[in-house]
Scaffold this motif. Sequence first.
Motif, PDB file in Angstrom:
ATOM      1  N   THR A  80      29.167  20.114  24.629  1.00 30.98           N
ATOM      2  CA  THR A  80      28.795  21.099  23.616  1.00 30.98           C
ATOM      3  C   THR A  80      27.428  20.837  22.989  1.00 30.98           C
ATOM      4  OG1 THR A  80      30.264  19.849  22.131  1.00 30.98           O
ATOM      5  CG2 THR A  80      31.108  21.885  23.059  1.00 30.98           C
ATOM      6  N   PRO A  81      26.993  19.572  22.775  1.00 31.49           N
ATOM      7  CA  PRO A  81      25.613  19.389  22.292  1.00 31.49           C
ATOM      8  C   PRO A  81      24.566  19.909  23.270  1.00 31.49           C
ATOM      9  CG  PRO A  81      26.887  17.400  21.923  1.00 31.49           C
ATOM     10  CD  PRO A  81      27.721  18.288  22.777  1.00 31.49           C
ATOM     11  N   THR A  82      24.813  19.729  24.576  1.00 26.29           N
ATOM     12  CA  THR A  82      23.875  20.250  25.577  1.00 26.29           C
ATOM     13  C   THR A  82      23.821  21.768  25.516  1.00 26.29           C
ATOM     14  OG1 THR A  82      24.390  18.374  27.022  1.00 26.29           O
ATOM     15  CG2 THR A  82      23.305  20.272  28.023  1.00 26.29           C
ATOM     16  N   ALA A  83      25.000  22.395  25.408  1.00 32.43           N
ATOM     17  CA  ALA A  83      25.040  23.856  25.290  1.00 32.43           C
ATOM     18  C   ALA A  83      24.379  24.313  24.001  1.00 32.43           C
ATOM     19  CB  ALA A  83      26.489  24.338  25.342  1.00 32.43           C
ATOM     20  N   GLY A  84      24.578  23.558  22.917  1.00 35.48           N
ATOM     21  CA  GLY A  84      23.927  23.907  21.651  1.00 35.48           C
ATOM     22  C   GLY A  84      22.417  23.791  21.726  1.00 35.48           C
ATOM     23  N   SER A  85      21.914  22.786  22.438  1.00 36.66           N
ATOM     24  CA  SER A  85      20.465  22.624  22.609  1.00 36.66           C
ATOM     25  C   SER A  85      19.878  23.799  23.393  1.00 36.66           C
ATOM     26  CB  SER A  85      20.170  21.307  23.340  1.00 36.66           C
ATOM     27  OG  SER A  85      20.619  20.199  22.585  1.00 36.66           O
ATOM     28  N   LEU A  86      20.611  24.268  24.388  1.00 40.23           N
ATOM     29  CA  LEU A  86      20.141  25.433  25.143  1.00 40.23           C
ATOM     30  C   LEU A  86      20.070  26.668  24.250  1.00 40.23           C
ATOM     31  CD1 LEU A  86      22.068  24.998  28.536  1.00 40.23           C
ATOM     32  CD2 LEU A  86      19.605  24.848  28.172  1.00 40.23           C
ATOM     33  N   HIS A  87      21.036  26.805  23.338  1.00 38.14           N
ATOM     34  CA  HIS A  87      20.997  27.937  22.406  1.00 38.14           C
ATOM     35  C   HIS A  87      19.789  27.846  21.492  1.00 38.14           C
ATOM     36  CE1 HIS A  87      21.819  29.716  18.430  1.00 38.14           C
ATOM     37  NE2 HIS A  87      22.338  30.718  19.133  1.00 38.14           N
ATOM     38  N   ASP A  88      19.529  26.659  20.971  1.00 42.70           N
ATOM     39  CA  ASP A  88      18.384  26.499  20.068  1.00 42.70           C
ATOM     40  C   ASP A  88      17.068  26.751  20.787  1.00 42.70           C
ATOM     41  OD1 ASP A  88      20.157  25.880  18.055  1.00 42.70           O
ATOM     42  OD2 ASP A  88      19.971  23.711  18.323  1.00 42.70           O
ATOM     43  N   THR A  89      17.017  26.439  22.083  1.00 36.90           N
ATOM     44  CA  THR A  89      15.787  26.606  22.853  1.00 36.90           C
ATOM     45  C   THR A  89      15.584  28.054  23.293  1.00 36.90           C
ATOM     46  OG1 THR A  89      15.988  24.347  23.686  1.00 36.90           O
ATOM     47  CG2 THR A  89      14.487  25.818  24.879  1.00 36.90           C
ATOM     48  N   LEU A  90      16.663  28.695  23.778  1.00 38.46           N
ATOM     49  CA  LEU A  90      16.561  30.039  24.356  1.00 38.46           C
ATOM     50  C   LEU A  90      16.834  31.149  23.343  1.00 38.46           C
ATOM     51  CD1 LEU A  90      18.442  29.343  27.726  1.00 38.46           C
ATOM     52  CD2 LEU A  90      15.967  29.321  27.316  1.00 38.46           C
ATOM     53  N   GLY A  91      17.533  30.809  22.270  1.00 38.79           N
ATOM     54  CA  GLY A  91      17.833  31.815  21.258  1.00 38.79           C
ATOM     55  C   GLY A  91      19.109  32.595  21.502  1.00 38.79           C
ATOM     56  N   ASP A  92      19.838  32.297  22.577  1.00 37.84           N
ATOM     57  CA  ASP A  92      21.126  32.935  22.834  1.00 37.84           C
ATOM     58  C   ASP A  92      22.021  31.952  23.585  1.00 37.84           C
ATOM     59  OD1 ASP A  92      20.352  32.972  25.566  1.00 37.84           O
ATOM     60  OD2 ASP A  92      19.382  34.917  25.310  1.00 37.84           O
ATOM     61  N   TYR A  93      23.237  32.405  23.917  1.00 35.55           N
ATOM     62  CA  TYR A  93      24.208  31.533  24.581  1.00 35.55           C
ATOM     63  C   TYR A  93      24.241  31.726  26.088  1.00 35.55           C
ATOM     64  CZ  TYR A  93      26.011  30.595  19.894  1.00 35.55           C
ATOM     65  OH  TYR A  93      26.128  30.208  18.582  1.00 35.55           O
ATOM     66  N   HIS A  94      23.312  32.518  26.631  1.00 37.38           N
ATOM     67  CA  HIS A  94      23.333  32.797  28.067  1.00 37.38           C
ATOM     68  C   HIS A  94      23.174  31.523  28.892  1.00 37.38           C
ATOM     69  CE1 HIS A  94      22.077  37.276  27.342  1.00 37.38           C
ATOM     70  NE2 HIS A  94      23.170  36.913  26.692  1.00 37.38           N
ATOM     71  N   GLY A  95      22.221  30.696  28.509  1.00 38.98           N
ATOM     72  CA  GLY A  95      21.985  29.456  29.242  1.00 38.98           C
ATOM     73  C   GLY A  95      23.196  28.533  29.227  1.00 38.98           C
ATOM     74  N   ALA A  96      23.899  28.504  28.096  1.00 42.19           N
ATOM     75  CA  ALA A  96      25.094  27.660  27.996  1.00 42.19           C
ATOM     76  C   ALA A  96      26.181  28.128  28.966  1.00 42.19           C
ATOM     77  CB  ALA A  96      25.626  27.680  26.564  1.00 42.19           C
ATOM     78  N   PHE A  97      26.345  29.452  29.086  1.00 41.22           N
ATOM     79  CA  PHE A  97      27.346  29.979  30.012  1.00 41.22           C
ATOM     80  C   PHE A  97      26.938  29.741  31.466  1.00 41.22           C
ATOM     81  CE2 PHE A  97      28.618  32.497  26.254  1.00 41.22           C
ATOM     82  CZ  PHE A  97      29.985  32.282  26.299  1.00 41.22           C
ATOM     83  N   TYR A  98      25.659  29.866  31.775  1.00 38.39           N
ATOM     84  CA  TYR A  98      25.200  29.601  33.142  1.00 38.39           C
ATOM     85  C   TYR A  98      25.447  28.136  33.522  1.00 38.39           C
ATOM     86  CZ  TYR A  98      22.734  34.083  32.850  1.00 38.39           C
ATOM     87  OH  TYR A  98      22.425  35.413  32.707  1.00 38.39           O
ATOM     88  N   LEU A  99      25.136  27.230  32.587  1.00 38.68           N
ATOM     89  CA  LEU A  99      25.338  25.800  32.853  1.00 38.68           C
ATOM     90  C   LEU A  99      26.814  25.482  33.021  1.00 38.68           C
ATOM     91  CD1 LEU A  99      24.267  22.883  33.011  1.00 38.68           C
ATOM     92  CD2 LEU A  99      24.476  22.765  30.509  1.00 38.68           C
ATOM     93  N   ALA A 100      27.648  26.036  32.140  1.00 40.32           N
ATOM     94  CA  ALA A 100      29.088  25.765  32.208  1.00 40.32           C
ATOM     95  C   ALA A 100      29.689  26.299  33.505  1.00 40.32           C
ATOM     96  CB  ALA A 100      29.786  26.381  31.001  1.00 40.32           C
ATOM     97  N   GLY A 101      29.334  27.535  33.878  1.00 44.75           N
ATOM     98  CA  GLY A 101      29.886  28.125  35.088  1.00 44.75           C
ATOM     99  C   GLY A 101      29.466  27.392  36.350  1.00 44.75           C
ATOM    100  N   SER A 102      28.186  27.003  36.418  1.00 47.17           N
ATOM    101  CA  SER A 102      27.717  26.282  37.603  1.00 47.17           C
ATOM    102  C   SER A 102      28.349  24.897  37.692  1.00 47.17           C
ATOM    103  CB  SER A 102      26.186  26.168  37.571  1.00 47.17           C
ATOM    104  OG  SER A 102      25.759  25.489  36.391  1.00 47.17           O
ATOM    105  N   SER A 103      28.608  24.260  36.548  1.00 40.62           N
ATOM    106  CA  SER A 103      29.245  22.947  36.547  1.00 40.62           C
ATOM    107  C   SER A 103      30.682  23.041  37.081  1.00 40.62           C
ATOM    108  CB  SER A 103      29.244  22.367  35.131  1.00 40.62           C
ATOM    109  OG  SER A 103      29.853  21.101  35.104  1.00 40.62           O
TER     110      SER A 103
END
Length: 477
Positions: free
Chosen positions: A434-457
């Motif tokens: 979740t910290p990694t997903a949170g960092s992606l949100h802070d960087t990109l401004g949305d949760y899209h990157g977090a979902f892409y990372l989670a799904g690919s993992s």
Amino acid sequence: MKAENTKKWPRQTNKEEATDEYVIVPPDGGYGWVVTVASFLCILISDGILYCFGLIISEVERVFDEPVAKTAWIFSIFNAISYFSGPVASALSNRFGFRVVVITGSLFGFVGLLTSAFAQSVENLFFTLGLLFGFAICLVFTPIIVNVSFYFDKKRALATGIAICGSGAGTFVFAPVVNWLLKTYALRGTFLILSGIYLNCGVFGALLIPLKPQRCNKVRSETVKLLEKKDTEALMFEKYLITKEIKFNSRNNLNVSEQEKVDNRTRREYVNQNYFSNFSKLFKFSLFRSPTLVVICVSSFFQSFGWLVPLMYLAAHAVNMGIPKEKASFLLSIVGICNMIGRIINGWISDHPKVSVLFLNNMGLTVSGLLIMICPFCISYYQLVIFSIALGLFTSCTAVTRPILLGELLGLENVNNAYGLMLVFFGVATLFETPTAGSLHDTLGDYHGAFYLAGSSILLSAFLCYPLGRINRWEKR
């Protein structure tokens, strides 16, 4: 004739007493169903609060004005502690009993949530929610799941399945409840009320009355009785002495067979040499020699790295798409109730002799990974509802199939230890997920990157499992 009968009768009685012993016999019903319902309600409360943490963390971000990456560490610490404390909860249950451990866990959870209401910073929540409440979840969940199996034999899978369904039911119930509490009583009031609710786990835990041993024939109970610790130690020491005597005889051609000749120094030598060996055997670290278990553990790491992102950020993603907060929180309820239904369906399918549990496991992981990756493209409420239904159904696959898969590939005698070792990999992954997903949100401004990372993992986890059957057949050869 009478005298002859009076002489025989005492000998028959003594013989029967000599072949009798006291063992725990599962009632396979009766009060066992009371224990099952109590376990269901404990898991409903415990996992219900756990899977609604996304709503709480979002409010923590607003109240303390902290970035997503920092507040996400609360959930990571909480999850890691709940996984890593599994062996501790098991050891305490063996020492003090299931009922005492569950009641103690409810007290820890009460204190953790209560003190969170008075936290002045996110760092305080690292301790109150992350450590205290995380440890409480483990003390409640682990004994509950194990305890149910003691009351059942033929209906053990059904009873355990009913108890585990409390997880999905809890998500369905607590998602709107937590959202209403946050709206009505704010963050601190929500913590106070949830602490009182969690204390009810102690009430249900008090119903876990231990079974009394019953008098049974030795022949009948031989397959279920475990050796006492002192008996096991005696047998192991005798085996050690035999080994020492064989080595001594092979070198000196002397016959040393009397146990009285072994002094205290030999016993201390045995204890010192076998301390770490016994510790290793207790946890069965030797299972890591199995390529099958190594692949499963690595796959579990990547699975867990993406597993909780949808539960944490689905409601927040829906709010970003312009959906009202009440409707967004209801998406978690949909995931929970569909996950509960999916566990029952997958359990029923897995029992069919023509169904491959490995295929079911791989299909669930693959479809779940693809679903999570397409979540950012779901922008309307109805699209997210369909996504939540599908996610709940397919993510339930591995919850049911993974213990069965371990039994098929590694043997039933290794399931307990293998599952515990696998949970450690889950814990390591959740610590950074979740910290990694949170960092992606802070960087990109949305949760899209977090979902892409989670799904690919999760997709990577599925790909690792594809050759698992062939690896296991090679290992057995």
